[in-house]
Design a protein around this motif. Structure first.
Motif, short mmCIF file in Angstrom:
data_model
loop_
_atom_site.label_atom_id
_atom_site.label_comp_id
_atom_site.label_asym_id
_atom_site.label_seq_id
_atom_site.Cartn_x
_atom_site.Cartn_y
_atom_site.Cartn_z
N SER A 1 0.85 -1.18 0.00
CA SER A 1 0.00 0.00 0.00
C SER A 1 0.89 1.24 0.00
O SER A 1 1.59 1.52 0.98
N VAL A 2 0.83 1.98 -1.10
CA VAL A 2 1.72 3.11 -1.29
C VAL A 2 1.17 4.36 -0.60
O VAL A 2 -0.04 4.62 -0.63
N HIS A 3 2.06 5.11 0.00
CA HIS A 3 1.72 6.38 0.65
C HIS A 3 2.27 7.52 -0.20
O HIS A 3 3.27 7.35 -0.92
N TRP A 4 1.64 8.70 -0.09
CA TRP A 4 2.10 9.83 -0.90
C TRP A 4 3.58 10.13 -0.66
O TRP A 4 4.29 10.57 -1.57
N SER A 5 4.06 9.85 0.55
CA SER A 5 5.46 10.16 0.88
C SER A 5 6.44 9.20 0.20
O SER A 5 7.66 9.41 0.27
N ASP A 6 5.93 8.16 -0.45
CA ASP A 6 6.81 7.23 -1.17
C ASP A 6 7.24 7.78 -2.53
O ASP A 6 8.10 7.18 -3.19
N ALA A 7 6.64 8.88 -2.96
CA ALA A 7 7.04 9.46 -4.24
C ALA A 7 8.50 9.86 -4.19
O ALA A 7 8.93 10.65 -3.34
N ALA A 8 9.28 9.28 -5.09
CA ALA A 8 10.74 9.45 -5.07
C ALA A 8 11.30 8.68 -6.26
O ALA A 8 10.56 8.13 -7.07
N GLU A 9 12.62 8.65 -6.36
CA GLU A 9 13.27 7.83 -7.37
C GLU A 9 13.91 6.63 -6.69
O GLU A 9 14.54 6.78 -5.63
N TYR A 10 13.76 5.49 -7.30
CA TYR A 10 14.22 4.23 -6.72
C TYR A 10 15.30 3.62 -7.60
O TYR A 10 15.13 3.51 -8.82
N PHE A 11 16.39 3.22 -6.95
CA PHE A 11 17.52 2.66 -7.67
C PHE A 11 17.82 1.25 -7.18
O PHE A 11 17.94 1.03 -5.96
N VAL B 1 23.67 -3.64 -7.92
CA VAL B 1 24.37 -4.89 -7.64
C VAL B 1 25.79 -4.55 -7.22
O VAL B 1 26.40 -3.61 -7.74
N HIS B 2 26.29 -5.29 -6.26
CA HIS B 2 27.65 -5.04 -5.81
C HIS B 2 28.61 -5.74 -6.75
O HIS B 2 28.68 -6.96 -6.79
N GLY B 3 29.32 -4.91 -7.51
CA GLY B 3 30.34 -5.44 -8.40
C GLY B 3 31.64 -5.54 -7.65
O GLY B 3 31.68 -5.54 -6.43
N PHE B 4 32.73 -5.59 -8.35
CA PHE B 4 34.02 -5.68 -7.70
C PHE B 4 34.38 -4.33 -7.10
O PHE B 4 34.76 -3.40 -7.78
N GLN B 5 34.19 -4.22 -5.79
CA GLN B 5 34.59 -3.03 -5.04
C GLN B 5 33.77 -1.78 -5.38
O GLN B 5 34.21 -0.67 -5.13
N LYS B 6 32.60 -1.93 -5.96
CA LYS B 6 31.75 -0.77 -6.22
C LYS B 6 30.33 -1.25 -6.46
O LYS B 6 30.09 -2.43 -6.69
N LEU B 7 29.42 -0.30 -6.40
CA LEU B 7 28.03 -0.58 -6.74
C LEU B 7 27.79 -0.21 -8.20
O LEU B 7 28.28 0.83 -8.67
N VAL B 8 27.05 -1.06 -8.88
CA VAL B 8 26.60 -0.77 -10.23
C VAL B 8 25.09 -0.55 -10.16
O VAL B 8 24.35 -1.44 -9.71
N PHE B 9 24.66 0.62 -10.59
CA PHE B 9 23.27 1.02 -10.45
C PHE B 9 22.49 0.88 -11.74
O PHE B 9 23.03 1.01 -12.84
N GLY B 10 21.18 0.66 -11.59
CA GLY B 10 20.29 0.83 -12.70
C GLY B 10 20.01 2.31 -12.92
O GLY B 10 20.48 3.17 -12.16
N THR B 11 19.25 2.60 -13.93
CA THR B 11 18.97 4.00 -14.31
C THR B 11 17.89 4.64 -13.46
O THR B 11 17.64 5.84 -13.57
N GLY B 12 17.25 3.84 -12.62
CA GLY B 12 16.28 4.41 -11.70
C GLY B 12 14.86 4.36 -12.24
O GLY B 12 14.62 4.37 -13.45
N THR B 13 13.91 4.31 -11.32
CA THR B 13 12.48 4.41 -11.64
C THR B 13 11.89 5.52 -10.78
O THR B 13 12.02 5.48 -9.55
N ARG B 14 11.27 6.47 -11.44
CA ARG B 14 10.63 7.56 -10.70
C ARG B 14 9.19 7.18 -10.39
O ARG B 14 8.43 6.87 -11.31
N LEU B 15 8.87 7.17 -9.12
CA LEU B 15 7.53 6.83 -8.66
C LEU B 15 6.72 8.09 -8.41
O LEU B 15 7.13 8.95 -7.62
N LEU B 16 5.59 8.17 -9.06
CA LEU B 16 4.64 9.25 -8.81
C LEU B 16 3.42 8.64 -8.13
O LEU B 16 2.97 7.56 -8.51
N VAL B 17 2.90 9.33 -7.12
CA VAL B 17 1.76 8.83 -6.37
C VAL B 17 0.60 9.80 -6.58
O VAL B 17 0.71 11.00 -6.26
N SER B 18 -0.47 9.29 -7.11
CA SER B 18 -1.64 10.13 -7.37
C SER B 18 -2.64 9.98 -6.22
O SER B 18 -2.73 8.92 -5.61
N PRO B 19 -3.37 11.06 -5.95
CA PRO B 19 -4.31 11.01 -4.82
C PRO B 19 -5.51 10.11 -5.11
O PRO B 19 -5.83 9.80 -6.23
#
Lengths: 115, 111
Positions: free
Chosen positions: B80-90, B93-111
């Motif tokens: 159950s999503v709350h309005w405060s969850d609106a944000a970008e989510y990344f 995966v932990h690669g060799f000595q660093k994190l490798v990120f995806g490009t992100g998903t922006r979550l919009l929450v409508s009333p």
């Protein structure tokens, strides 16, 4: 306890000037990382420190970028002769390495704008 | 080389509805996987992580994620999503000595 802190939070500079970005890791964390977040490139790894040494500098985009860490704590990322494409958010993270099962904790970032 | 794919750039969810954000990874060995959230003007906050063991991991703010090796996925869910969850989510995966990120998903929450 205190998290990772970074300063300044925002920096506006003119093209060609040098900038220094600072990171204070969580106390006791031996590993420190710099990442860059930009619109075109997403989140990119720049450099990693274990203690004061940097075993992996492969992510630094050019020789204008350098970083150092002193006393196993504070780190400074320096960008010389800044270019407009250096505009980005620079994020610092730290971890207490337990083999490869480490968790990186991030600071709030420094937003750099090069005019 | 390690890589992470987040196929959805934007997702809009009604407040109170369930959420699933997709993440697929490419990694040769046992992956160590993470979800981070970034609110506007903020740094990255760790939501949850998977190292080993139970493939369903619980995180903060009511989030959970399930590791599926057969599908190379680590999808993030919230019942159950709350309005405060609106944000970008990344996803990362932990690669060799660093994190490798995806490009992100922006979550919009409508009333």
């Amino acid at each position: 306890g205190a998290g990772v802190s970074q300063s300044p939070s925002n920096k506006v500079t003119e093209k060609g000037k040098d900038v220094e970005l600072r990171c204070d890791p969580i106390s006791g964390h031996t590993a420190l990382y710099w990442y860059r977040q930009s619109l075109g490139q997403g989140l990119e790894f720049l450099i990693y420190f274990q203690g004061n040494s940097a075993p992996d500098k492969s992510g630094l985009p050019s020789d204008r970028f350098s970083a150092e860490r002193t006393g196993g704590s504070v780190s400074t990322l320096t960008i010389q002769r800044t270019q407009q494409e250096d505009s980005a958010v620079y994020l610092c993270a730290s971890s207490f390495r337990l083999g490869s099962q480490e968790t990186q904790y991030f600071g709030p970032g420094t937003r750099l704008l090069v005019l | 080389a390690q890589s992470v794919t987040q196929p959805d750039i934007h997702i809009t969810v009604s407040e109170g509805a369930s959420l699933e954000l997709r993440c697929n990874y490419s990694y040769g060995a046992t992956p160590y996987l993470f979800w981070y959230v970034q609110s506007p003007g903020q740094g990255l906050q760790l939501l949850l992580k998977y190292f080993s063991g139970d493939t369903l991991v619980q995180g903060i703010k009511g989030f959970e994620a399930e590791f599926k090796r057969s599908q190379s996925s680590f999808n993030l869910r919230k019942p159950s999503v709350h309005w405060s969850d609106a944000a970008e989510y990344f996803c990362a995966v932990h690669g060799f000595q660093k994190l490798v990120f995806g490009t992100g998903t922006r979550l919009l929450v409508s009333p």
